[in-house]
Design a protein around this motif. Structure first.
Motif, short mmCIF file in Angstrom:
data_model
loop_
_atom_site.label_atom_id
_atom_site.label_comp_id
_atom_site.label_asym_id
_atom_site.label_seq_id
_atom_site.Cartn_x
_atom_site.Cartn_y
_atom_site.Cartn_z
N MET A 286 1.08 -1.67 -0.42
CA MET A 286 -0.11 0.50 0.50
C MET A 286 0.55 1.80 0.04
O MET A 286 0.70 3.09 -0.18
CB MET A 286 -0.91 -0.18 1.01
N ARG A 287 2.10 1.15 0.42
CA ARG A 287 2.54 2.67 0.57
C ARG A 287 3.81 2.53 -0.85
O ARG A 287 4.84 3.16 -1.14
CB ARG A 287 3.85 2.17 1.82
N GLY A 288 3.12 1.24 -1.73
CA GLY A 288 4.36 1.40 -3.29
C GLY A 288 5.91 1.35 -3.28
O GLY A 288 6.22 0.87 -3.96
N GLU A 289 5.92 -0.06 -1.95
CA GLU A 289 7.31 -0.59 -1.81
C GLU A 289 7.17 -2.35 -2.62
O GLU A 289 6.10 -2.11 -3.32
CB GLU A 289 7.72 -0.46 -0.57
N THR A 290 8.60 -1.57 -3.03
CA THR A 290 8.62 -3.51 -3.45
C THR A 290 9.31 -4.15 -2.83
O THR A 290 9.78 -4.03 -1.98
CB THR A 290 9.48 -3.05 -4.59
N ILE A 291 8.59 -5.68 -2.51
CA ILE A 291 8.89 -6.08 -1.78
C ILE A 291 10.24 -7.78 -2.41
O ILE A 291 10.21 -7.78 -3.41
CB ILE A 291 7.89 -7.79 -1.10
N GLU A 292 11.46 -7.16 -0.87
CA GLU A 292 12.84 -7.89 -1.55
C GLU A 292 13.20 -8.62 -0.60
O GLU A 292 13.09 -8.85 0.22
CB GLU A 292 13.48 -7.26 -2.59
N ARG A 293 13.67 -9.70 -1.54
CA ARG A 293 14.15 -10.79 -0.56
C ARG A 293 15.31 -11.62 -0.75
O ARG A 293 15.96 -11.23 -1.94
CB ARG A 293 13.53 -12.31 -0.30
N THR A 354 13.19 -24.63 4.93
CA THR A 354 11.48 -23.54 5.25
C THR A 354 12.74 -22.53 5.87
O THR A 354 11.95 -22.07 5.64
CB THR A 354 10.49 -23.87 6.08
N ASP A 355 13.49 -23.13 7.26
CA ASP A 355 13.62 -22.39 8.47
C ASP A 355 15.21 -21.70 7.27
O ASP A 355 14.92 -20.69 7.93
CB ASP A 355 14.25 -22.97 9.90
N LEU A 356 15.83 -22.72 6.65
CA LEU A 356 16.69 -21.63 5.94
C LEU A 356 15.70 -20.77 4.85
O LEU A 356 17.07 -19.77 4.47
CB LEU A 356 17.97 -22.85 5.47
N THR A 357 15.39 -20.95 4.39
CA THR A 357 14.85 -20.40 3.29
C THR A 357 14.13 -18.88 3.92
O THR A 357 14.85 -18.18 3.62
CB THR A 357 13.58 -20.83 1.95
N ARG A 358 13.43 -18.96 4.67
CA ARG A 358 13.25 -17.68 5.68
C ARG A 358 13.91 -16.72 5.92
O ARG A 358 13.82 -15.55 5.85
CB ARG A 358 11.62 -18.10 7.04
N ARG A 359 14.97 -17.72 6.60
CA ARG A 359 15.82 -16.83 6.77
C ARG A 359 16.73 -16.27 6.57
O ARG A 359 17.17 -14.85 5.93
CB ARG A 359 16.70 -17.52 8.20
N ILE A 360 17.23 -16.55 5.28
CA ILE A 360 17.83 -16.44 3.87
C ILE A 360 16.44 -14.77 3.07
O ILE A 360 17.49 -13.44 2.68
CB ILE A 360 18.42 -17.35 2.88
N GLY A 361 15.63 -15.03 3.17
CA GLY A 361 14.89 -14.19 2.61
C GLY A 361 14.69 -13.13 3.46
O GLY A 361 14.58 -12.22 3.32
N GLN A 362 14.81 -13.21 4.84
CA GLN A 362 15.25 -11.57 5.42
C GLN A 362 16.59 -11.02 4.99
O GLN A 362 16.35 -10.09 5.78
CB GLN A 362 14.97 -12.47 7.16
N VAL A 363 17.32 -11.54 4.63
CA VAL A 363 18.71 -10.73 4.89
C VAL A 363 18.37 -9.83 3.47
O VAL A 363 18.08 -9.46 2.38
CB VAL A 363 20.19 -11.87 4.58
#
Length: 510
Positions: A286-293, A354-363
């Protein structure tokens, strides 16, 4: 992280995971006793009456959900989309169905005046703010050239796409106006298994429809490493996608997203994106941001208990097994190899893929992470510079990722471990279309060992002791597993769908 593929030896189970995306026809929106939207403005704050536990039903529930539905339904909308059909096949336009291909008709000729055919689809959504922001699923609007919204009072409005996130299957669209009735995500309380839920949406284009059920499970890892879905048994069908899942007090606890079904219709297993995931993503859109992972470029999966035992690792061992390394990706540059097992990231143990994927996605892209891997039984530390994760559509359509199984051709070879195998040769490589980078022992005859089904063209590339290139290497791996009193021998097998680890049951000594 690369989107995970399920590498399976043998027949795939008959159940299909069907995204409840679009309905073929478009039917006028009935009010479903929702009451007119005109004159209803601002945040909808349903009052189910009576205080109690966070999700305990109020007095009288579940005798009727009518009051809750009447209060929240004005915020739910029907979404109609028009998409381009990417084909040169001739089509005929049928009202309500869009472009339908004409069997046997010659293809159209390209030209400046040629107009690409379009198709219609339908989904659901709901107002999340008074100024016209609507939450829905990405797969409802991803390819839309035109988006129209029908409100509960029958008004139709044109909408524009604000932003979308393929990885969580969320999108935000907007209509012009103010004082729309809207609902809110529940941020504080977490629904429990067994709590009542109400799903509202537009199944099969029928318009404002409510179904009820309970939360069946939490944290389901279905098709996205970034979403632990709520599983619900409220009926969800095609066209429900993007609609809200309410609790007994009319709070939005999820976004209807998909079904698990043999037929494409509801069988009582539906999935909703939980509010804890949907709210922060939709707020950013809604703020116009692009979601990057963050992204490192590996395909990973979990090891089974049998595979862990076959490797001689402790029964409580955890980690993520690397079955694919993207050429030119960050992981390859950092030294990651196929058959590595990632055990820690930045000093913190890795529970599973799943744990590894999500943690890397947050970097943040550009940062460097430290991965601890187990390679051939020895620990190794690697430093990897994280990049921006490409769109899911790009990751899911890499050349050669989806190949047909090779034809079943009986071939020559020697029998080892219940399989007929032969060393790699140019003839076998051509026969089974094995990539040049793959080397190992080729399975030449269809065999079933235990519950594992092998097809000609599968390639045994490694064992726990290292590369497997000859029948003698395979026999040595079996002998080592038998000396260690293991029930199976650990192998890495290449199939046309990628690499997979297996624990091959040990044959009886001759």
């Amino acid at each position: 992280m690369m989107k995970r593929k399920e590498f399976m030896l043998g027949a795939i189970a008959g159940l299909t995971f069907a995204a409840a995306a679009t309905a073929g026809g478009v039917i006028d929106w009935p009010s479903a006793q929702a009451g007119p939207v005109a004159g209803v403005t601002g945040r909808l704050s349903p009052n189910a009456g009576g205080s109690g536990l966070a999700f305990a039903p109020p007095q009288g529930a579940p005798l009727s959900f009518a009051d809750i539905f009447a209060q929240v339904a004005p915020a739910v909308v029907q979404i109609e989309v028009r998409t381009r059909v990417q084909s040169r096949q001739r089509f005929v336009q049928i009202p309500g169905l869009g472009a339908v291909p004409v069997p046997g008709a010659p293809p159209t000729e390209d030209g400046e005046d040629a107009e690409a055919p379009t198709a219609m689809g339908a989904g659901s959504g709901f107002f999340i703010a008074a100024n016209g922001f609507i939450v829905t699923n990405n797969h409802v609007v991803a390819d839309a050239t035109e988006i129209r919204v029908k409100l509960a009072d029958g008004r139709e409005m044109e909408a524009r796409l604000v932003g979308r996130d393929e990885s969580t299957d969320l999108a935000v669209i907007k209509v012009e106006g103010t004082d729309f009735p809207f609902v809110s995500f529940e941020e504080a309380a977490v629904p429990r298994v067994g709590d009542w839920v109400i799903a509202v949406g537009n199944p099969f284009g029928l318009g404002g429809t409510a179904t009820a059920g309970i939360v069946s499970a939490q944290g389901r890892d279905v098709d996205s490493a970034y979403v632990g879905y709520l599983q619900i048994d409220a009926a969800i069908n095609q066209g429900n996608s993007g609609g809200p899942t309410f609790d007994i007090y009319g709070r939005v606890i999820g976004v209807n997203s998909a079904i698990y079904s043999q037929t494409g219709g509801s069988v009582g297993i539906g999935f909703a994106i939980p509010a804890s995931v949907a709210k922060p993503i939709t707020d950013r859109l809604m703020r116009g941001e692009t979601i990057e992972r963050g992204y490192v470029g590996v395909g990973i999966q979990n090891l089974s208990r049998d595979q862990i035992e076959a490797l001689g690792l402790p029964s409580d061992f955890t980690g993520a097994w690397v079955g694919e390394v993207t050429p030119g990706g960050p992981a390859e540059a950092g030294g990651v190899r196929i058959d590595d097992i990632v055990t820690q990231m930045n000093g913190v143990p890795v529970r599973d893929r799943t744990d590894l994927t999500r943690r890397i996605g947050q970097v943040r892209p550009g940062e460097t992470i430290r991965l601890e891997v187990l390679r051939d039984g020895r620990p190794l530390a690697l430093s990897i510079r994280v990049r921006v994760r490409p769109p899911e559509s790009e990751l899911n359509n890499r050349p050669g990722q989806e190949q047909d199984d090779p034809a079943v051709v009986e071939g020559a070879g020697v029998s080892v471990g219940g399989l007929t195998v032969a060393p790699m040769s140019d003839t076998l490589r051509r026969r089974y279309s094995i990539p040049a980078a793959i080397d190992g022992l080729v399975v030449t005859t269809a065999e079933t060992v235990g519950e594992l089904n092998f097809r000609p063209g599968y390639v045994i590339t490694r064992s726990a002791a290292g590369p497997v290139r000859t029948p003698a290497d395979f026999e040595a791996a079996i002998a080592a597993a038998r000396r260690a009193n293991r029930a199976g021998v650990y192998l890495v097998v290449w199939t046309p769908q990628g690499h997979t680890p297996i624990a091959l049951p040990l044959p009886k000594p001759e």
